[in-house]
Design a protein around this motif. Structure first.
Motif, PDB file in Angstrom:
ATOM      1  N   MET A   1       0.937  -1.266   0.069  1.00 54.44           N
ATOM      2  CA  MET A   1      -0.103  -0.055  -0.016  1.00 54.44           C
ATOM      3  C   MET A   1       1.103   1.153   0.044  1.00 54.44           C
ATOM      4  N   PHE A   2       0.457   2.428  -0.838  1.00 55.54           N
ATOM      5  CA  PHE A   2       1.140   3.569  -0.696  1.00 55.54           C
ATOM      6  C   PHE A   2      -0.013   4.732  -0.735  1.00 55.54           C
ATOM      7  N   ILE A   3       0.686   5.815  -0.261  1.00 58.30           N
ATOM      8  CA  ILE A   3      -0.032   7.131  -0.124  1.00 58.30           C
ATOM      9  C   ILE A   3       0.010   8.105  -1.449  1.00 58.30           C
ATOM     10  N   ARG A   4      -0.936   8.687  -1.795  1.00 59.57           N
ATOM     11  CA  ARG A   4      -0.850   9.711  -2.895  1.00 59.57           C
ATOM     12  C   ARG A   4      -1.475  11.019  -2.158  1.00 59.57           C
ATOM     13  N   ILE A   5      -0.466  11.957  -2.376  1.00 60.62           N
ATOM     14  CA  ILE A   5      -0.997  13.377  -2.016  1.00 60.62           C
ATOM     15  C   ILE A   5      -0.920  14.037  -3.259  1.00 60.62           C
ATOM     16  N   VAL A   6      -2.216  14.992  -3.354  1.00 55.45           N
ATOM     17  CA  VAL A   6      -2.450  15.759  -4.310  1.00 55.45           C
ATOM     18  C   VAL A   6      -2.481  17.300  -3.923  1.00 55.45           C
ATOM     19  N   GLU A  59       0.265   0.520  -7.291  1.00 55.60           N
ATOM     20  CA  GLU A  59       0.315   1.542  -8.257  1.00 55.60           C
ATOM     21  C   GLU A  59      -0.428   1.113  -9.548  1.00 55.60           C
ATOM     22  N   GLU A  60      -0.837  -0.083  -9.833  1.00 57.00           N
ATOM     23  CA  GLU A  60      -1.662  -0.512 -10.883  1.00 57.00           C
ATOM     24  C   GLU A  60      -3.231  -0.019 -10.500  1.00 57.00           C
ATOM     25  N   ASP A  61      -3.629   0.073  -9.170  1.00 54.86           N
ATOM     26  CA  ASP A  61      -4.929   0.403  -8.842  1.00 54.86           C
ATOM     27  C   ASP A  61      -5.105   2.026  -8.961  1.00 54.86           C
ATOM     28  N   LEU A  62      -4.060   2.557  -8.570  1.00 56.21           N
ATOM     29  CA  LEU A  62      -4.002   4.135  -8.811  1.00 56.21           C
ATOM     30  C   LEU A  62      -4.233   4.322 -10.405  1.00 56.21           C
ATOM     31  N   GLU A  63      -3.274   3.744 -11.247  1.00 57.21           N
ATOM     32  CA  GLU A  63      -3.264   3.895 -12.520  1.00 57.21           C
ATOM     33  C   GLU A  63      -4.704   3.471 -13.415  1.00 57.21           C
ATOM     34  N   ASN A  64      -5.187   2.300 -12.804  1.00 60.77           N
ATOM     35  CA  ASN A  64      -6.604   2.202 -13.136  1.00 60.77           C
ATOM     36  C   ASN A  64      -7.658   3.267 -12.990  1.00 60.77           C
ATOM     37  N   TYR A  65      -7.568   3.666 -11.997  1.00 63.43           N
ATOM     38  CA  TYR A  65      -8.442   5.161 -11.401  1.00 63.43           C
ATOM     39  C   TYR A  65      -8.035   6.026 -12.143  1.00 63.43           C
ATOM     40  N   ARG A  66      -7.010   6.408 -12.638  1.00 57.81           N
ATOM     41  CA  ARG A  66      -6.514   7.458 -13.329  1.00 57.81           C
ATOM     42  C   ARG A  66      -6.934   7.356 -15.061  1.00 57.81           C
ATOM     43  N   LYS A  67      -6.867   6.296 -15.248  1.00 52.27           N
ATOM     44  CA  LYS A  67      -7.455   5.944 -16.833  1.00 52.27           C
ATOM     45  C   LYS A  67      -9.012   5.605 -16.877  1.00 52.27           C
ATOM     46  N   SER A  68      -9.782   5.685 -15.833  1.00 52.98           N
ATOM     47  CA  SER A  68     -11.226   5.294 -15.678  1.00 52.98           C
ATOM     48  C   SER A  68     -12.014   6.706 -16.189  1.00 52.98           C
ATOM     49  N   ALA A  69     -13.223   6.566 -16.549  1.00 58.30           N
ATOM     50  CA  ALA A  69     -14.117   7.633 -16.735  1.00 58.30           C
ATOM     51  C   ALA A  69     -14.412   8.364 -15.756  1.00 58.30           C
ATOM     52  N   LEU A  70     -14.560   7.684 -14.481  1.00 54.85           N
ATOM     53  CA  LEU A  70     -14.758   8.483 -13.308  1.00 54.85           C
ATOM     54  C   LEU A  70     -13.509   9.816 -13.126  1.00 54.85           C
ATOM     55  N   PHE A  71     -12.317   9.365 -13.146  1.00 53.17           N
ATOM     56  CA  PHE A  71     -11.416  10.230 -13.213  1.00 53.17           C
ATOM     57  C   PHE A  71     -11.193  11.367 -14.273  1.00 53.17           C
ATOM     58  N   ASP A  72     -11.758  10.876 -15.442  1.00 54.85           N
ATOM     59  CA  ASP A  72     -11.747  11.799 -16.376  1.00 54.85           C
ATOM     60  C   ASP A  72     -12.849  12.766 -16.415  1.00 54.85           C
ATOM     61  N   ASP A  73     -13.911  12.530 -15.655  1.00 56.12           N
ATOM     62  CA  ASP A  73     -15.058  13.223 -15.407  1.00 56.12           C
ATOM     63  C   ASP A  73     -14.652  14.387 -14.384  1.00 56.12           C
ATOM     64  N   VAL A  74     -13.960  13.676 -13.193  1.00 56.51           N
ATOM     65  CA  VAL A  74     -13.439  14.620 -12.111  1.00 56.51           C
ATOM     66  C   VAL A  74     -12.402  15.568 -12.662  1.00 56.51           C
ATOM     67  N   TRP A  75     -11.593  15.145 -13.292  1.00 57.57           N
ATOM     68  CA  TRP A  75     -10.151  15.741 -13.457  1.00 57.57           C
ATOM     69  C   TRP A  75     -10.814  17.045 -14.645  1.00 57.57           C
ATOM     70  N   ALA A  88       1.672  16.417  -7.496  1.00 60.59           N
ATOM     71  CA  ALA A  88       1.188  15.141  -6.774  1.00 60.59           C
ATOM     72  C   ALA A  88       2.498  14.320  -6.567  1.00 60.59           C
ATOM     73  N   TRP A  89       2.183  13.412  -5.382  1.00 62.44           N
ATOM     74  CA  TRP A  89       3.301  12.857  -4.873  1.00 62.44           C
ATOM     75  C   TRP A  89       2.741  11.494  -4.549  1.00 62.44           C
ATOM     76  N   SER A  90       3.494  10.316  -4.836  1.00 63.00           N
ATOM     77  CA  SER A  90       3.260   9.032  -4.483  1.00 63.00           C
ATOM     78  C   SER A  90       4.190   8.573  -3.292  1.00 63.00           C
ATOM     79  N   VAL A  91       4.094   8.301  -2.359  1.00 63.88           N
ATOM     80  CA  VAL A  91       4.964   7.819  -1.208  1.00 63.88           C
ATOM     81  C   VAL A  91       4.669   6.686  -0.488  1.00 63.88           C
ATOM     82  N   ASP A  92       5.621   6.130   0.264  1.00 71.46           N
ATOM     83  CA  ASP A  92       5.458   5.058   1.083  1.00 71.46           C
ATOM     84  C   ASP A  92       5.668   5.692   2.529  1.00 71.46           C
ATOM     85  N   LYS A  93       4.852   4.972   3.399  1.00 69.41           N
ATOM     86  CA  LYS A  93       4.843   5.380   4.797  1.00 69.41           C
ATOM     87  C   LYS A  93       6.139   4.800   5.306  1.00 69.41           C
ATOM     88  N   VAL A  94       6.810   5.563   6.176  1.00 65.23           N
ATOM     89  CA  VAL A  94       8.241   5.010   6.787  1.00 65.23           C
ATOM     90  C   VAL A  94       7.990   4.892   8.241  1.00 65.23           C
TER      91      VAL A  94
END
Length: 98
Positions: A1-6, A59-75, A88-94
């Motif tokens: 799991m990782f964290i995405r900050i935008v 990361e694949e889950d995030l990329e799938n979301y970023r390629k989705s119709a939902l993301f396209d509408d939101v963005w 935007a940053w993708s980070v791992d919790k340390v």
């Protein structure tokens, strides 16, 4: 799991539009495959700056979301409201202390 900050910065007059739209779609984003957590923050010193903070399984889950119709509408809607380029940053919790 990782964290995405935008980080997003809006024209002040567009903040109500952003908030209305975010409230309409937040559950859909949160329920996207692989999304485990979603929060929205507003900067204390500059109310035009917002951050989304989300946990993703892979990361694949995030990329799938970023390629989705939902993301396209939101963005497509959200980027019209910006007053600066988003970051935007993708980070791992340390370390995490409770």
């Amino acid at each position: 799991m990782f964290i995405r900050i935008v980080k997003m910065s809006f024209h002040e007059e567009n903040i109500p539009k952003f908030m209305e739209n975010f409230n309409l779609i937040k559950e859909k984003i949160r329920n996207s495959p692989g999304n485990r957590y979603l929060e929205l923050y507003q900067d204390k010193n500059n109310p035009c700056i917002f951050f989304t903070y989300s946990f993703w399984e892979t990361e694949e889950d995030l990329e799938n979301y970023r390629k989705s119709a939902l993301f396209d509408d939101v963005w497509t809607f959200t980027k019209k409201l910006f007053n600066d380029k988003p970051e935007a940053w993708s980070v791992d919790k340390v370390v995490s202390l409770q």
